[in-house]
Scaffold this motif. Structure first.
Motif, PDB file in Angstrom:
ATOM      1  N   SER A 493       0.820  -1.209   0.000  1.00 20.76           N
ATOM      2  CA  SER A 493       0.000   0.000   0.000  1.00 20.76           C
ATOM      3  C   SER A 493       0.857   1.264   0.000  1.00 20.76           C
ATOM      4  N   SER A 494       1.912   1.264   0.829  1.00 27.18           N
ATOM      5  CA  SER A 494       2.741   2.486   0.844  1.00 27.18           C
ATOM      6  C   SER A 494       3.416   2.669  -0.505  1.00 27.18           C
ATOM      7  N   LEU A 495       3.805   1.539  -1.103  1.00 26.97           N
ATOM      8  CA  LEU A 495       4.436   1.594  -2.419  1.00 26.97           C
ATOM      9  C   LEU A 495       3.506   2.251  -3.425  1.00 26.97           C
ATOM     10  N   VAL A 496       2.243   1.823  -3.384  1.00 22.44           N
ATOM     11  CA  VAL A 496       1.276   2.361  -4.338  1.00 22.44           C
ATOM     12  C   VAL A 496       1.077   3.855  -4.100  1.00 22.44           C
ATOM     13  N   LEU A 497       0.971   4.226  -2.805  1.00 23.60           N
ATOM     14  CA  LEU A 497       0.814   5.645  -2.496  1.00 23.60           C
ATOM     15  C   LEU A 497       2.027   6.434  -2.981  1.00 23.60           C
ATOM     16  N   GLY A 498       3.201   5.849  -2.749  1.00 22.47           N
ATOM     17  CA  GLY A 498       4.426   6.509  -3.190  1.00 22.47           C
ATOM     18  C   GLY A 498       4.462   6.666  -4.696  1.00 22.47           C
ATOM     19  N   LEU A 499       3.978   5.638  -5.355  1.00 21.50           N
ATOM     20  CA  LEU A 499       3.921   5.653  -6.817  1.00 21.50           C
ATOM     21  C   LEU A 499       3.126   6.855  -7.296  1.00 21.50           C
ATOM     22  N   GLY A 500       2.013   7.117  -6.610  1.00 23.39           N
ATOM     23  CA  GLY A 500       1.171   8.251  -6.982  1.00 23.39           C
ATOM     24  C   GLY A 500       1.936   9.559  -6.876  1.00 23.39           C
ATOM     25  N   ARG A 501       2.701   9.689  -5.769  1.00 25.13           N
ATOM     26  CA  ARG A 501       3.463  10.929  -5.589  1.00 25.13           C
ATOM     27  C   ARG A 501       4.534  11.053  -6.666  1.00 25.13           C
ATOM     28  N   TRP A 502       5.171   9.958  -6.911  1.00 30.02           N
ATOM     29  CA  TRP A 502       6.330   9.948  -7.788  1.00 30.02           C
ATOM     30  C   TRP A 502       5.934  10.274  -9.228  1.00 30.02           C
TER      31      TRP A 502
END
Ligand SMILES: Nc1ncnc2c1ncn2[C@@H]1O[C@H](COP(=O)(O)OP(=O)(O)O)[C@@H](O)[C@H]1O
Ligand SMILES: [Mg+2]
Lengths: 548, 262
Positions: A493-502
């Motif tokens: 989940s954090s990865l996915v959220l990070g993906l959004g930011r990135w």
């Protein structure tokens, strides 16, 4: 009669009981099914050991530093921290203790003194107690290494502090247990909980209005903390280090008084148990009432489901409401969340550090999911022999899981709705993409965990005593699996959220989570049939683990 | 035509090196009151667990009411009731809640479940403590409740593991009346006990198990006839039981050795 049993000395009996504990542990590990549990024990032990050692090191350095720099009274801070851990962690991490009902010992010719000491020793024999003792020892060593003349005062204060904490912790635990065991007080507790939730909501605005007057008030209250044992401990060591032995004796005597006070309250309680009173859980049989078998009211919405699932759901709800302690643990997260978000100063602080609700929102939702899902990994813990019904009744095991998971999901949805509503009211709603992404992530993490938790419940069942705070030993493998699953899912989940930011695509996380959620639901449905046949394979271990 | 209610073929269950049930061939006709007798540890509970789906056999086949157990598990389970070894109660429910739960688990509809719950509680004289949790029941009350739960769906075969253990004479009377009524209506009852007297008094047919092996099976009269040898002396079942099971009576003399027991 010539050679009737001789009175046995206290030490002898304590030794016998320690030996008994050891044999129980030993035999337990010899059983084949428990090999995996041993693995869990080792991994869990290494993790816990690392935690304990790490904190030991920090405290050692801290104590050394305080004494070196001449701020010996600052040791109070460490004593306060250890005190808080000791008293609060049994509630939060209940499940590491040993399971042994020392009341069983009552049948032996044992003096009350022995009984008291053994009962106290059991307070030391769980993870939180042992960790706290380790930490105290490292504080003592740290302080001594800085100033050797503190040897006697530190050891004396350390011992008194241990005594005080053990007695208080046992006392609180037994009160809580007893109190939650009664229907009336349990209802009171739930009412209090709801009031507290509402009250915390009012706290924020109140603080805003009268905040200025609260600060000084708090400052005025502060000196009174000096009379609590943790502060006294720091003070007495400080006095000893300054060579003021009168002060030292006074402060140490204060701690001793506390220990004595709680010790004697505990004495009264254990005395009642020693006389044979059953002080936990069971209630006095209520008055005989004829002909008032309450007719269960209409089927309600549960009528839409298959009767078996509905029956399981009803049973689960009843168990939940009657299991005072388990229910309490479930209520703690929302209280904490409510308390957190009602502190406007905290929100201002976050704002100044650039921590937006955008980040805060998903993480506090994750926290609640984390806590609420934990019991699902050993979901048959309280069934006892009743679990046999699931195998003698004509039903697919799938129905049992559907019922149990439904209750779990209801619980999570309710608590999350409350908390999210409060969050939006106090802090403001996060932006739509984050909000929707979080909702989809909830579905993903909860449903994903349910499949794993169901498997874990069948594979590593362990019986837990109903409504008991102490002496609960969780299934270690189940705990580890819960950890692993949660790290995995929240990591994704954090990865996915990070993906959004990135990528800068604000809607990307929501889309990915929606896909993941769909996959989790699909996986859950597909797993149900596999679990049904798996339950058939595992029924013997399951029944044996719970009926023993 | 005589329907066979319970048939097992070479039913076997091993726990590691121990063979708890060893090639047992049971034949119980529908409507019989069958007593499964044997000393402690003989394999009675293990057999009953296999027959009720709580334990998988290591080998062998079971047929209940003409249906193969492994291929018609749900259909069979619908027709049988059981009081398992630990009684299988959900201790934190009240008696009424538990009976409701079980009724629904067996697929009875809501109204029927409620009605039968009330009747059963009344019959078992458990109705006067509607708010007590099962955990607070006495042992005998729990046994009665477990029996009530076993019959709530009107099973055609009833499996009872040591149903009279710890039950007072008064309650035992009520239980016996209930069981008698059920057999009169054609239900089959399969009851285990290590107490000879109970089996002798209640059952029409007996199987005796010893160290996992079925050593005798038949009606009580048959078993008596089989053993009676010397000019029509009446052999009680007790003598049979002892002659089969009590061969190692040598252990008895050791009692004399414990001379320090005042
Ligand atoms: N789960 C088990 N694991 C190992 N041995 C078992 C298990 N269950 C039963 N046994 C053994 O099988 C034998 C028969 O047990 P059981 O059927 O309970 O006897 P009883 O006739 O007294 O009911 C006993 O020797 C018992 O120790
Ligand atoms: Mg048995």
């Amino acid at each position: 009669m010539a050679d009737v049993a001789q009175p046995v000395g206290i030490l002898k009996q304590i030794g016998l009981i320690a030996g008994l504990r050891w044999r129980m542990l030993h035999n337990n590990l010899r059983r084949k099914q428990n090999r995996l549990d041993l693995l869990g024990l080792i991994i869990g032990g290494v993790l816990a050991g690392a935690l304990v050692l790490g904190v030991c090191f920090v405290l050692f350095e801290g104590a050394r530093g305080f004494v070196y720099s001449g701020n010996t009274t600052w040791l109070s801070l460490i004593f306060w921290a250890i005190f808080a851990w000791w008293q609060l962690s049994p509630i939060v991490v209940a499940g590491f203790g040993v399971s042994f009902d020392f009341r069983k010992l009552l049948r032996f010719p044992m003096s009350f003194g022995t009984f008291y000491i053994i009962a106290l020793a059991y307070g030391l024999a769980d993870f939180s107690g042992l960790a706290a003792v380790c930490w105290l020892v490292s504080v003592v060593i740290g302080a001594i290494s800085a100033q050797i003349s503190l040897l006697f005062p530190m050891v004396a204060v350390g011992l008194l502090f241990v005594l005080f904490n053990v007695t208080l912790e046992r006392l609180l635990g037994s009160w809580l247990e007893r109190w939650l065991a009664q229907r009336r007080s349990r209802e009171l507790f739930f009412a209090g909980f709801i009031l507290l939730m509402l009250g915390l909501q009012l706290l924020g605005p109140l603080m805003n209005r009268f905040g200025n007057s609260v600060g000084p008030w708090l400052m005025r209250a502060l000196p009174y903390f000096a009379y609590f044992p943790a502060s006294l401990a720091g003070k007495s060591v400080g006095a000893a280090s300054a060579g003021n032995y009168r002060e030292f004796m006074l402060a140490a005597g204060g701690i001793a008084c506390y220990a004595l006070f709680f010790g004697s309250l505990l004495w009264l309680r254990f005395a009642a148990q020693y006389r044979g009173e059953e002080l936990s859980e069971s209630q006095a049989p209520e008055k005989t009432v004829r002909k008032t078998v309450r007719r269960e009211t209409a089927e309600g919405t549960l009528g839409l489901m298959s009767p078996q699932i509905a029956a399981v759901i009803r049973k689960e709800f009843r168990y939940l409401l009657r299991n005072g302690f388990a229910a309490m643990v479930l209520l703690i997260p929302p209280i904490l969340v409510f308390a957190l978000i009602s502190q406007s100063s905290l929100l201002q602080f976050m704002g100044s550090k650039g921590l937006s609700p955008e980040l805060f929102f998903p993480s506090f939702v994750a926290y609640i999911v984390l806590i609420l899902m934990a019991p699902a990994y050993n979901s048959f813990a309280y069934e006892n022999t009743g679990v046999q019904t699931y195998f003698t009744a004509p039903l697919q095991f799938r129905d049992v899981f559907l019922g149990k998971n439904f209750v779990q999901v209801c619980l999570i949805v309710t608590e999350l709705t409350l908390c999210i509503a409060a969050f939006c009211y106090r802090v403001g709603a996060p932006s739509a993409p984050i909000f929707l992404a979080t909702l989809a992530a909830i579905v993903f993490t909860v449903v994903g965990q349910l499949s794993i938790a169901n498997w874990s419940s069948l594979s590593f069942p362990r019986k837990l005593a109903f409504g008991q705070v102490h002496g609960q030993r969780q299934s270690r493998m189940a705990v580890l699996i819960a950890f692993a699953a949660q790290i995995l899912l929240f990591g994704i989940s954090s990865l996915v959220l990070g993906l959004g930011r990135w990528t800068g695509d604000r809607w990307l996380p929501a889309k990915v989570f929606a896909l993941l959620a769909a996959a989790a639901v699909g996986g859950y449905v597909a797993a149900l049939d596999a679990l049904t046949s798996y339950a058939e394979k595992k029924k013997e271990t399951l029944i044996e683990a719970l009926c023993r | 035509m005589t329907d066979l209610a319970i048939v097992t073929e070479k039913l076997t269950r091993r726990f590691g090196a121990l063979t708890a049930v060893d090639n047992v061939d049971l034949r119980v006709t529908a409507g019989q009151f069958f007593g499964f007798l044997g000393p402690n540890g003989a394999g009675k509970s293990t057999t009953i667990k296999m027959l009720t789906g709580l334990l998988a056999p290591t080998s062998g086949r079971m047929q209940l009411l003409g249906m193969d157990f492994s291929s018609h598990t749900l259909a069979v389970k619908r027709q049988i009731g059981v009081v398992p070894e630990g009684m299988g109660l959900f201790e934190r429910l009240t008696g009424a809640e538990y009976l409701n739960f079980v009724g629904r688990m067996y697929g009875l509809d809501h109204a029927t479940t409620l009605q039968r719950t009330e009747e059963l509680l009344e019959f078992m004289q458990l109705a006067d403590r509607p708010k007590s949790m099962i955990a607070d029941y006495s042992h005998g009350m729990q046994k009665k409740l477990a029996l009530a739960a076993a019959v709530i769906h009107g099973p055609r075969i009833l499996f009872l593991d040591e149903p009279f253990e710890g039950v007072d004479a008064l309650a035992a009377g009520a239980l016996k009346a209930l069981l008698g009524r059920m057999t009169a209506r054609g239900a089959t009852i399969f009851l285990t006990s290590h107490v000879l007297e109970i089996v002798e008094r209640l059952c029409s047919h007996v199987g005796i198990i010893h160290q996992g092996r079925l050593v005798a099976q038949g009606s009580i009269q048959e078993l008596r006839a089989g053993i009676a040898g010397e000019e029509g002396t009446k052999t009680t079942l007790e003598q049979i039981f002892l002659s089969i099971v009590g061969q190692n009576g040598a252990e008895r003399s050791q009692i004399e050795e414990l001379s320090w027991l005042t």
